[in-house]
Design a protein around this motif. Structure first.
Motif, PDB file in Angstrom:
ATOM      1  N   LEU A 115       0.858  -1.184   0.000  1.00 50.24           N
ATOM      2  CA  LEU A 115       0.000   0.000   0.000  1.00 50.24           C
ATOM      3  C   LEU A 115       0.892   1.230   0.000  1.00 50.24           C
ATOM      4  N   CYS A 116       0.298   2.408   0.001  1.00 48.44           N
ATOM      5  CA  CYS A 116       1.088   3.626   0.057  1.00 48.44           C
ATOM      6  C   CYS A 116       1.765   3.761   1.425  1.00 48.44           C
ATOM      7  N   ALA A 117       2.963   4.326   1.431  1.00 50.03           N
ATOM      8  CA  ALA A 117       3.652   4.599   2.699  1.00 50.03           C
ATOM      9  C   ALA A 117       2.863   5.662   3.455  1.00 50.03           C
ATOM     10  N   SER A 118       2.845   5.560   4.787  1.00 53.44           N
ATOM     11  CA  SER A 118       2.066   6.514   5.595  1.00 53.44           C
ATOM     12  C   SER A 118       2.832   6.865   6.851  1.00 53.44           C
ATOM     13  N   MET A 119       2.505   8.002   7.435  1.00 56.44           N
ATOM     14  CA  MET A 119       3.193   8.436   8.667  1.00 56.44           C
ATOM     15  C   MET A 119       2.248   9.264   9.524  1.00 56.44           C
ATOM     16  N   HIS A 120       2.602   9.359  10.802  1.00 55.79           N
ATOM     17  CA  HIS A 120       1.856  10.224  11.711  1.00 55.79           C
ATOM     18  C   HIS A 120       2.816  10.794  12.741  1.00 55.79           C
ATOM     19  N   PHE A 121       2.654  12.084  13.047  1.00 57.32           N
ATOM     20  CA  PHE A 121       3.543  12.769  13.980  1.00 57.32           C
ATOM     21  C   PHE A 121       2.917  12.724  15.370  1.00 57.32           C
ATOM     22  N   SER A 122       3.364  11.740  16.162  1.00 56.12           N
ATOM     23  CA  SER A 122       2.728  11.474  17.457  1.00 56.12           C
ATOM     24  C   SER A 122       3.059  12.523  18.501  1.00 56.12           C
ATOM     25  N   SER A 123       4.226  13.151  18.397  1.00 56.91           N
ATOM     26  CA  SER A 123       4.609  14.228  19.325  1.00 56.91           C
ATOM     27  C   SER A 123       5.632  15.099  18.618  1.00 56.91           C
ATOM     28  N   SER A 124       6.187  16.063  19.322  1.00 57.30           N
ATOM     29  CA  SER A 124       7.152  16.981  18.705  1.00 57.30           C
ATOM     30  C   SER A 124       8.473  16.300  18.398  1.00 57.30           C
ATOM     31  N   THR A 125       8.703  15.089  18.944  1.00 50.78           N
ATOM     32  CA  THR A 125       9.973  14.394  18.688  1.00 50.78           C
ATOM     33  C   THR A 125       9.795  12.935  18.268  1.00 50.78           C
ATOM     34  N   TRP A 126       8.543  12.465  18.124  1.00 47.88           N
ATOM     35  CA  TRP A 126       8.299  11.062  17.759  1.00 47.88           C
ATOM     36  C   TRP A 126       7.432  10.968  16.510  1.00 47.88           C
ATOM     37  N   VAL A 127       7.802  10.008  15.632  1.00 49.23           N
ATOM     38  CA  VAL A 127       7.077   9.774  14.383  1.00 49.23           C
ATOM     39  C   VAL A 127       6.804   8.277  14.256  1.00 49.23           C
ATOM     40  N   THR A 128       5.586   7.915  13.824  1.00 57.33           N
ATOM     41  CA  THR A 128       5.316   6.522  13.451  1.00 57.33           C
ATOM     42  C   THR A 128       5.219   6.482  11.928  1.00 57.33           C
ATOM     43  N   LEU A 129       5.840   5.448  11.343  1.00 54.64           N
ATOM     44  CA  LEU A 129       5.988   5.385   9.898  1.00 54.64           C
ATOM     45  C   LEU A 129       5.716   3.969   9.409  1.00 54.64           C
ATOM     46  N   SER A 130       5.007   3.853   8.296  1.00 54.43           N
ATOM     47  CA  SER A 130       4.766   2.555   7.667  1.00 54.43           C
ATOM     48  C   SER A 130       5.280   2.614   6.235  1.00 54.43           C
ATOM     49  N   ASP A 131       5.935   1.524   5.784  1.00 54.57           N
ATOM     50  CA  ASP A 131       6.425   1.502   4.407  1.00 54.57           C
ATOM     51  C   ASP A 131       5.389   0.942   3.429  1.00 54.57           C
ATOM     52  N   GLY A 132       4.210   0.530   3.960  1.00 50.77           N
ATOM     53  CA  GLY A 132       3.148   0.006   3.107  1.00 50.77           C
ATOM     54  C   GLY A 132       3.230  -1.487   2.853  1.00 50.77           C
ATOM     55  N   THR A 133       4.252  -2.147   3.413  1.00 50.74           N
ATOM     56  CA  THR A 133       4.397  -3.596   3.222  1.00 50.74           C
ATOM     57  C   THR A 133       3.956  -4.393   4.441  1.00 50.74           C
TER      58      THR A 133
END
Length: 585
Positions: A115-133
């Protein structure tokens, strides 16, 4: 949904403008800047087996441009080489090229069902990221938006099954340990669904926590899955990680694992045993017969029954009364009798004082018994109701008061069987605690006004669009009406080709874009520098709302759309456009 509090959304009258006159088309030029991308956006086309409306909503209409609400005018996207690219704007006239901040370790093209890669900015210093696989990355980014201190470092990554996109994520501290909760969206094949689309939608709620000991600093401590039959319009975890809110066309429920099912089955068996009637009773016009099943060791001498005109008391041995209370109506207590039948059942006969009266219950307020109706009584009742029923829709149309004919109902009278609803789930009990039936309040879009709060959602109310801010920590004010976009509900309905909608976090404007080129901006009423006069109503006009239209110089489809207080960001396959809507303070 049993036990859930049924709530309603309370609009603030002060935020509504019943005298709103509409938007005036403004021809003032909008400053528009464009940046050519070094590599195309990593767009993933829908496959032949992704043919449902849910696939289109979840993946075909995906917003490839990600706004970092923790830092002003900071956007990200993923390009076809798996690079996470960032553009941070401070001055429109001195724009830098998007820069690489992270590169996905996996080869995206190697996975056939990605699927498409996706991300979300959980806080000012943390990111959750998916590569779509199907792999989730937890990244410590440092302070973002400035090239000096921004360095993305993987602290956790794990394969979590079939591919997903990240719907939402939060960062919080619980029990002195840093935790992150992430919501993963999937559309999965449903072999049991033979009549519907053949797919169902799942939301997996994953909680990852920091470990004090061990070589691995972060690990998954909880995985819970909700299942539904439509892609949610809105799904967000509460800032504390204690609950979840979902706006969806069809309801979601938590899926249980096998141990939970066994426990629930045991509870159901216990409750069923409790529900077995203590006694059965029948009645005629003259008398009432009560039957009680006796334990094996009870004899005639162990039974004590006391009759009075309005009460009965049945005691076995020296135990507390088995049946006791006020009878529904008076009896001839001197004529009442009891016997033990051959099948070890106690049979009590009560003689009614008022012949012909029908008792709705034996003992007032006692629900432990069950009324048994004989066949002659059933046929008598059916016969008495026969005149109210018919197999024909309208058997006698000339009758003075004909019954309701469903064929004459207007469209607005129809009951919305699958109307959208807003549900709040508790993270511990996994049950719905609050539910709002949205009915005709169409969902429009969501926006982050304050990154420390849950995202706001915008609903159509009549012709307007109302913005609602969830407050999970305020039970009395869980959904607050914070802004109104006048007539936007009506205006957007006419835009048949719209793809994305957004609004400024300061509510100064709302915007929508079509699949190609055109962007519509709706500035909310602002005071005028010069005085205008409404000749029709004979009054001065102090403020006016404007509609502006921008046409992009691009033939590629729009893939991403984000709004900040000052500007709009529009992403196409090979270009990032910036439209200056408001001047900075």
């Amino acid at each position: 949904m049993a036990g859930a509090a049924h709530c309603s959304l309370q609009a603030k009258r002060l935020l509504l403008d019943p005298k709103f006159e509409g938007y005036k088309l403004s021809l003032e030029p909008l400053a528009c800047y464009q940046l050519g991308l070094d590599a195309a956006v990593a767009e993933v086309q829908l496959r032949d087996d992704q043919y449902t409306l849910d696939h289109m909503r979840a993946f075909g209409m995906y917003n490839y441009l990600h706004l970092d609400s923790w830092y002003q005018d900071n956007v990200y996207y993923v390009d076809q080489f798996g690079r996470v690219m960032n553009l941070s704007v401070t001055l429109d006239t001195a724009l830098q090229k998007p820069r690489e901040v992270f590169r996905l370790p996996t080869d995206l093209t190697a996975c056939d069902n990605r699927l498409c890669a996706s991300m979300h900015f959980s806080s000012s210093t943390w990111v959750t990221l998916s590569d779509g696989t199907g792999r989730l990355y937890l990244i410590k980014s440092g302070k973002r938006g400035s090239s000096g201190s921004e360095k993305w470092e993987i602290v956790f990554n794990e394969e979590l099954g079939s591919p997903f996109i990240i719907a939402h994520g939060v960062s919080f501290v619980k029990s002195d340990a840093h935790s992150l909760a992430v919501l993963l969206l999937r559309v999965e094949k449903d072999e049991l669904d033979t009549k519907g689309s053949g797919f169902h939608v799942t939301l997996e709620w994953v909680t990852i926590a920091e470990r004090k000991e061990g070589h691995q600093r972060y690990e998954i401590i909880k995985r819970r899955v909700l299942e539904g039959k439509s892609v949610p319009h809105y799904a967000a975890i509460e800032p504390s990680g204690d609950g979840l809110m979902i706006v969806s066309h069809k309801p979601f429920t938590f899926m249980q694992n096998e141990s939970d099912k066994l426990e629930e089955n045991d509870d159901a068996k216990v409750s069923n045993e409790k529900k077995d009637p203590l006694y059965y009773w029948q009645q005629t016009e003259d008398d009432v017969t009560v039957t009680v099943h006796l334990p094996q060791d009870i004899t005639k001498d162990d039974i004590k029954i006391h009759f009075s005109p309005d009460n009965i008391c049945v005691t076995l041995k020296d135990q507390p009364p088995l049946i006791e209370g006020k009878l529904y109506s008076s009896v001839d207590h001197e004529s009442c009798t009891w016997i033990i039948r051959e099948d070890k059942n106690l049979e009590i006969s009560l003689i009614k004082k008022s012949e012909g009266s029908r008792w709705p219950e034996l003992i007032i307020g006692d629900t432990r018994g069950e009324f048994v109706m004989d066949s002659s009584q059933c046929s008598e009742i059916a016969e008495s109701l026969m005149h109210l029923t018919s197999e024909v829709m309208n058997p006698n149309p000339e009758k003075e008061n004909p019954p309701c004919n469903a064929q004459e109902l207007e469209e607005c009278d129809a009951f919305l069987e699958d109307g959208a609803s807003l549900c709040r789930f508790d993270g511990d009990t996994l049950k719905v605690t609050h539910i709002i039936n949205l009915g005709s309040n169409q969902y429009l879009f969501s926006v982050v006004v304050n990154p420390r709060e849950m995202p706001c959602f915008c609903l159509r109310h009549d012709v307007d669009a109302l913005l609602w801010q969830p407050h999970s920590d305020q039970p009395e004010n869980m959904w607050e009406h914070i802004a109104t976009f006048n007539a936007l509900g009506y205006v957007q309905a006419s835009k048949q080709d719209k793809k994305f909608m957004a609004c400024a976090p300061d509510y100064s404007y709302a915007a929508l874009c079509e699949c190609l080129r055109r962007v519509f901006i709706y500035r909310q009423p602002t005071p005028l520098a010069t005085v205008l006069y409404n000749r029709k109503e004979g009054r001065q006009v102090g403020q006016v709302a404007k509609q502006l239209v921008a046409t992009l110089e691009a033939n590629d489809p729009i893939l991403g759309f984000q709004a900040t207080s000052e500007r709009l960001f529009v992403l196409t396959t090979k270009t990032l456009f910036l439209i200056k809507v408001n001047s900075g303070n």
